[in-house]
Write an enzyme that holds these catalytic residues in place. Structure first.
Site, short mmCIF file in Angstrom:
data_model
loop_
_atom_site.label_atom_id
_atom_site.label_comp_id
_atom_site.label_asym_id
_atom_site.label_seq_id
_atom_site.Cartn_x
_atom_site.Cartn_y
_atom_site.Cartn_z
N ASP A 122 -9.13 5.99 -1.22
CA ASP A 122 -8.05 6.88 -2.03
C ASP A 122 -8.64 7.50 -3.04
O ASP A 122 -9.98 7.40 -3.15
CB ASP A 122 -7.06 5.69 -2.45
CG ASP A 122 -7.66 4.91 -3.37
OD1 ASP A 122 -8.78 4.66 -3.70
OD2 ASP A 122 -6.65 4.09 -3.99
N GLU B 47 0.83 -1.45 -0.09
CA GLU B 47 -0.06 -0.10 -0.05
C GLU B 47 0.79 1.30 0.06
O GLU B 47 0.60 2.25 -0.67
CB GLU B 47 -0.96 0.00 1.03
CG GLU B 47 -2.28 -0.91 1.32
CD GLU B 47 -2.98 -0.90 0.05
OE1 GLU B 47 -3.10 0.23 -0.71
OE2 GLU B 47 -3.75 -1.70 -0.28
N TYR C 116 -6.46 6.00 4.91
CA TYR C 116 -6.63 4.91 3.65
C TYR C 116 -5.74 4.00 3.98
O TYR C 116 -6.12 2.87 3.99
CB TYR C 116 -6.09 5.75 2.47
CG TYR C 116 -5.99 4.73 1.41
CD1 TYR C 116 -7.15 3.97 0.94
CD2 TYR C 116 -4.53 4.27 1.08
CE1 TYR C 116 -6.72 2.93 0.03
CE2 TYR C 116 -4.48 2.94 0.13
CZ TYR C 116 -5.48 2.33 -0.39
OH TYR C 116 -5.51 1.48 -1.33
#
Ligand code: SF4
Length: 343
Positions: free
Chosen positions: A137, A36, A119
Site C-alpha cells: 500500500d 483492511e 493490496y
C-alpha cells in the site's frame, strides 16, 4: 540495487513495538478483510470504534451478506467512500454462494471479489493464510522508496511493479504475514509521511535514503490534480416531525445516502424558499448557516444555506421528516454535512 536482509531486524522490532489492535488479537480472515477495507482511506484510531461496532452487529460473513443495505450504510456512516461497504457486501454474498461462507485461501480467488485489489488480497492471503504474497500500500511504497533511495514516481504502474518485486525479494517465506504487517506498522509509526523517525528505525543502518539525507524528500509523487469547486446550498428545515432529509440518487457521489435538502448550486434565500415550496414545504428561513467546506477526491463542496421552520406536511418520494432518534439510528448522513448535522 540490493540491500542487506531487512526482515530479521524488522520482525524483531515489530514483535516489540506492534500496537494491540482488535483485528490482530483475533485475526480471522473475515476480521482481517473488514479491517483492511475500513483502513483504506481511514486512520486506525478513527476506524477502531467502527470496527468494534461492525463486528458486534455483523460477526460473520453470513451476517454481512444478509444485512439490510440501509443499516449497512448506517454502520459505515462517517467513514466515507461508501462504495467500500457496498462492495464488501457484494463480496460477502459471493463468498456465501461460491465459497461456502469462508474466504478462499487463494490469492487469485480473493482478487476476484468486489473491492479486493492486489493490496487487500495480499494482506488477507499472507496474514490469514500464511501465503507468501506481498501487500503493498502507500505506506509500504513510501518505506521502499526511502530504503532504496529511489526517485521513481510511486504512482506509476512500473514503479509499483518494481517496488512490489523488492518487497517480495525481501520477504521471508516462512513468515509472510508478520513481515507484511511489520512493513505496514513501520510505515504507520516510524517511516511516516513528511519527516520520518530514522533515529528510532530498525532499518536505519541499511537505509539508502536515510544515508543520503533524502528520506524526507521521498517518495516522489505527481503533483495533485486541481479539484473542481462546486457551490452547494443546504437547508436545515425542522418541523414537529423532525428534520427534512433527502435521499441522494442511487448512483454517483454518496449514492443512496441521506442529506438535508440541498442543491448543487448557489441559491439566494428567496430561491431556496421557492425551491422548498416546489416540494410542498412552506418554510420560513430564519438564520443563515455558517459557510463550510468538504473536500472529496476530485471536487470540493463550498457549503452554505439557511436554517428554518415549516409545518409537518406530506413530502414527495425521496424526502422524509427524520425525528432525532431516526437521525441517530436509521438514516445514514455522510460526513460532508457534518458541519450542519451532528451525529
Ligand atoms: Fe524510513 Fe528512516 Fe527507516 Fe529509512 S531509516 S526506512 S527513511 S524511518
Amino acid at each position: 540495487m540490493t540491500l542487506p536482509d531487512i526482515a530479521p531486524p524488522l520482525l524483531r522490532w515489530y514483535e516489540q513495538n506492534k500496537r494491540t489492535l482488535p483485528f490482530r488479537t483475533v485475526s480471522t480472515p473475515y476480521r482481517v478483510w473488514v479491517s483492511e477495507i475500513m483502513l483504506q482511506q481511514t486512520r486506525v484510531s478513527a476506524a477502531l470504534p467502527y470496527f468494534e461496532r461492525f463486528m458486534a452487529e455483523l460477526p460473520t460473513v453470513a451476517d454481512l451478506a444478509a444485512c439490510d443495505p440501509e443499516r449497512l450504510h448506517k454502520l459505515w456512516e462517517g467513514l466515507g467512500y461508501y462504495s467500500r461497504v457496498r462492495n464488501l457486501q457484494k463480496a460477502a454474498q459471493i463468498v456465501m454462494e461460491q465459497h461456502g461462507g469462508a474466504l478462499p485461501a487463494d490469492y487469485d480467488a480473493l482478487l476476484k471479489l468486489p473491492g479486493v485489489g492486489a493490496y487487500t488480497a495480499g494482506a488477507i492471503a499472507s496474514i490469514s493464510f500464511g501465503l507468501p504474497v506481498p501487500a503493498v500500500d502507500g505506506n509500504v511504497l513510501r518505506v521502499f522508496a526511502r530504503l532504496y533511495n529511489d526517485d521513481a514516481d510511486v504512482m506509476t504502474p512500473a514503479a509499483k511493479r518494481l517496488f512490489t518485486q523488492r518487497v517480495l525479494d525481501q520477504m521471508p517465506k516462512a513468515t509472510p504475514g508478520p513481515y507484511n504487517e511489520a512493513l505496514m506498522e513501520l510505515g504507520a509509526l516510524v517511516c511516516i509521511p513528511g519527516t520520518p523517525h530514522c533515529e528510532a528505525c530498525p532499518l536505519a543502518d541499511r537505509c539508502l535514503g536515510c544515508a543520503a539525507g533524502r528520506a524526507g524528500e521521498l517518495p516522489v509523487k505527481p503533483a495533485p490534480k486541481a479539484k473542481t469547486t462546486v457551490p452547494v446550498t443546504v437547508v436545515l428545515v425542522e418541523s414537529d416531525a423532525g428534520l427534512l432529509l433527502q435521499r441522494r440518487p442511487a448512483k454517483g457521489l454518496l449514492a443512496g445516502l441521506w442529506q438535508p435538502a440541498a442543491w448543487e448550486k448557489a441559491l439566494t434565500k428567496d430561491e431556496l424558499t421557492a425551491a422548498l415550496a416546489k416540494l410542498g414545504v412552506q418554510a420560513t428561513l430564519t438564520e443563515p448557516l455558517p459557510p463550510a467546506k468538504h473536500v472529496f477526491t476530485h471536487r470540493v463542496w463550498q457549503l452554505s444555506g439557511w436554517r428554518g421552520r415549516a409545518g409537518a406536511c406530506a413530502l414527495p418520494d425521496g424526502f422524509v421528516w427524520a425525528a432525532p432518534e431516526q437521525l441517530a439510528e436509521v438514516y445514514p448522513v455522510p460526513n460532508a454535512f457534518g458541519a450542519y448535522v451532528k451525529r
